[in-house]
Motif scaffolding. Structure first.
Motif, PDB file in Angstrom:
ATOM      1  N   GLU A 163       0.831  -1.199   0.000  1.00 55.24           N
ATOM      2  CA  GLU A 163       0.000   0.000   0.000  1.00 55.24           C
ATOM      3  C   GLU A 163       0.874   1.261   0.000  1.00 55.24           C
ATOM      4  N   CYS A 176      -2.074   3.041   7.488  1.00 60.05           N
ATOM      5  CA  CYS A 176      -2.626   3.631   6.259  1.00 60.05           C
ATOM      6  C   CYS A 176      -3.449   4.872   6.583  1.00 60.05           C
ATOM      7  N   LYS A 177      -4.209   4.804   7.663  1.00 58.60           N
ATOM      8  CA  LYS A 177      -5.015   5.953   8.065  1.00 58.60           C
ATOM      9  C   LYS A 177      -4.132   7.138   8.433  1.00 58.60           C
ATOM     10  N   GLY A 231      -2.699   8.709   5.427  1.00 55.94           N
ATOM     11  CA  GLY A 231      -3.668   9.172   4.443  1.00 55.94           C
ATOM     12  C   GLY A 231      -3.692   8.338   3.183  1.00 55.94           C
ATOM     13  N   ILE A 232      -3.451   7.031   3.341  1.00 53.45           N
ATOM     14  CA  ILE A 232      -3.399   6.111   2.202  1.00 53.45           C
ATOM     15  C   ILE A 232      -4.695   5.314   2.128  1.00 53.45           C
ATOM     16  N   GLU A 233      -5.305   5.284   0.961  1.00 57.34           N
ATOM     17  CA  GLU A 233      -6.519   4.515   0.745  1.00 57.34           C
ATOM     18  C   GLU A 233      -6.153   3.048   0.576  1.00 57.34           C
ATOM     19  N   LYS A 276     -10.173  -3.740   2.013  1.00 50.76           N
ATOM     20  CA  LYS A 276     -10.944  -3.204   3.136  1.00 50.76           C
ATOM     21  C   LYS A 276     -11.812  -4.275   3.792  1.00 50.76           C
ATOM     22  N   ASP A 332      -8.850  -0.031  12.552  1.00 49.05           N
ATOM     23  CA  ASP A 332      -8.200   1.269  12.519  1.00 49.05           C
ATOM     24  C   ASP A 332      -8.170   1.823  13.943  1.00 49.05           C
TER      25      ASP A 332
END
Length: 353
Positions: free
Chosen positions: A28, A240-241, A244-246, A250, A257
């Motif tokens: 990611e 990732c949060k 700021g990575i999508e 999911k 998170d």
């Protein structure tokens, strides 16, 4: 257990290497433009006779160096077909320093590009071989050897942090210091801070790891959180949060998170239970102390932790908040809770076994 040779893996009902399709933090971050590197122990396939394991680079890394137990062993570390030998170009007692050197070199080459790095030194895993004990094999699992190796690890992590300071990167670099499993040997549970269990056990000393996070830009120093429950599987969505990575993946993640917990902003309870499975059959090693040998399944729900076997035998229940040393089994006094947790846990195990 650890990934080993093909016969060992088959006996222990485990794969020869990690599925390339498994969610990876590195992948990611790589897609988001970060430089990514794995430096140190891999232990997720490769080495011994597992010669078909994918390269570490296929898991989302731009650069890697690793040990004998990997698909990308560094020639300077592997003069023999074992963890170390005297003929290695980089000696066992210099290995952590070498890994830190390579980490610093990699960061310097990025010239301002953001980076994600696994720095996984292996010297704190037996055999512990400080230079002055290198010829005394009997001492390679002694308290003296462990203490010296830990002191060297501390020095080298200090070197890394000093290098980040000198490069002006400390403020905006997030560092996580943790471990993968409990101690072995445990020195009569001293290494586990008196908690019950050790490596190869689902009691607290086997799964309750040290965890320190440093991120001066967003975390105030000195915060201690002894109530929030986090797990390594939470790092994927949480990091990732924070970055700021999508996430591409999911659905069906075990991790949550918990970025606000990692940043020291709140203390919170998990939305979902944590579950573990370790040691299904006779091939699994067990801790030498019978008191440290746990059932092979465990579930954590809030303050409650239940352990049992897949056939429902040897069920135990502890309140970890009031009994973190797991001394008082209260299963008989909580029949409804035991039934509910056991049902959830065994159904989970049967789904994934």
């Amino acid at each position: 257990t650890y990934l080993s040779d093909k016969v060992h893996n088959k006996n222990h009902e485990q794969r020869d290497f990690v599925d390339l399709n498994a969610p990876m933090i590195s992948r990611e971050f790589q897609k988001a433009g970060y430089a990514t590197a794995h430096i140190g122990k891999w232990h997720m396939g490769g080495g011994r006779d597992v010669d078909n394991a994918p390269s570490i680079l296929k898991y989302g890394f731009d650069y890697c160096i690793s040990t004998w137990e990997s698909p990308n062993p560094d020639p300077l570390l592997i003069a023999s077909n074992w963890i170390w030998c005297n003929d290695d170009s980089i000696k066992r007692w210099n290995r952590t320093a070498y890994f830190v050197d390579k980490t610093v070199e990699y960061i310097q080459k990025q010239a301002g590009k953001p980076f994600y790095i696994n720095l996984w030194p292996d010297d704190v895993h037996t055999p512990w071989v400080p230079e002055d004990l290198r010829d005394n094999k009997k001492e390679w699992e002694s308290e003296e050897a462990f203490t010296k190796v830990m002191a060297e690890t501390d020095r080298q992590i200090g070197r890394l942090i000093n290098a980040l300071d000198q490069m002006g990167l400390s403020e905006n670099t997030l560092i996580i210091f943790t471990s993968d499993n409990g101690p072995a040997p445990s020195f009569n549970n001293v290494r586990g801070c008196g908690l019950r269990g050790q490596k190869n056990s689902l009691y607290e000393a086997g799964i309750n790891m040290p965890f320190i996070i440093k991120y001066p830009k967003r975390i105030n120093p000195g915060i201690v959180d002894t109530t929030s429950v986090i797990c390594s599987v939470d790092l994927y969505p949480s990091l990732c949060k924070i970055a700021g990575i999508e996430m591409a993946t999911k659905e069906s993640l075990d991790g949550e998170d918990l970025s606000t917990v990692l940043l020291g902003k709140v203390k919170m309870k998990r939305a979902h239970d944590l579950m573990w499975d370790f040691g299904r059959n006779k091939y699994f090693n067990r801790p030498p102390n019978p008191r440290d040998r746990s059932p092979h399944l465990a579930i954590r729900q809030g303050d409650w932790k239940l352990l049992t076997n897949a056939d429902g035998s040897n069920t135990e229940l502890y309140n970890i908040r009031t009994d973190r040393f797991e001394t008082t089994d209260v299963a008989l006094s909580k029949p409804s809770l035991v039934e509910s947790l056991k049902k959830t846990l065994i159904e989970w195990y049967n789904q994934y076994k």
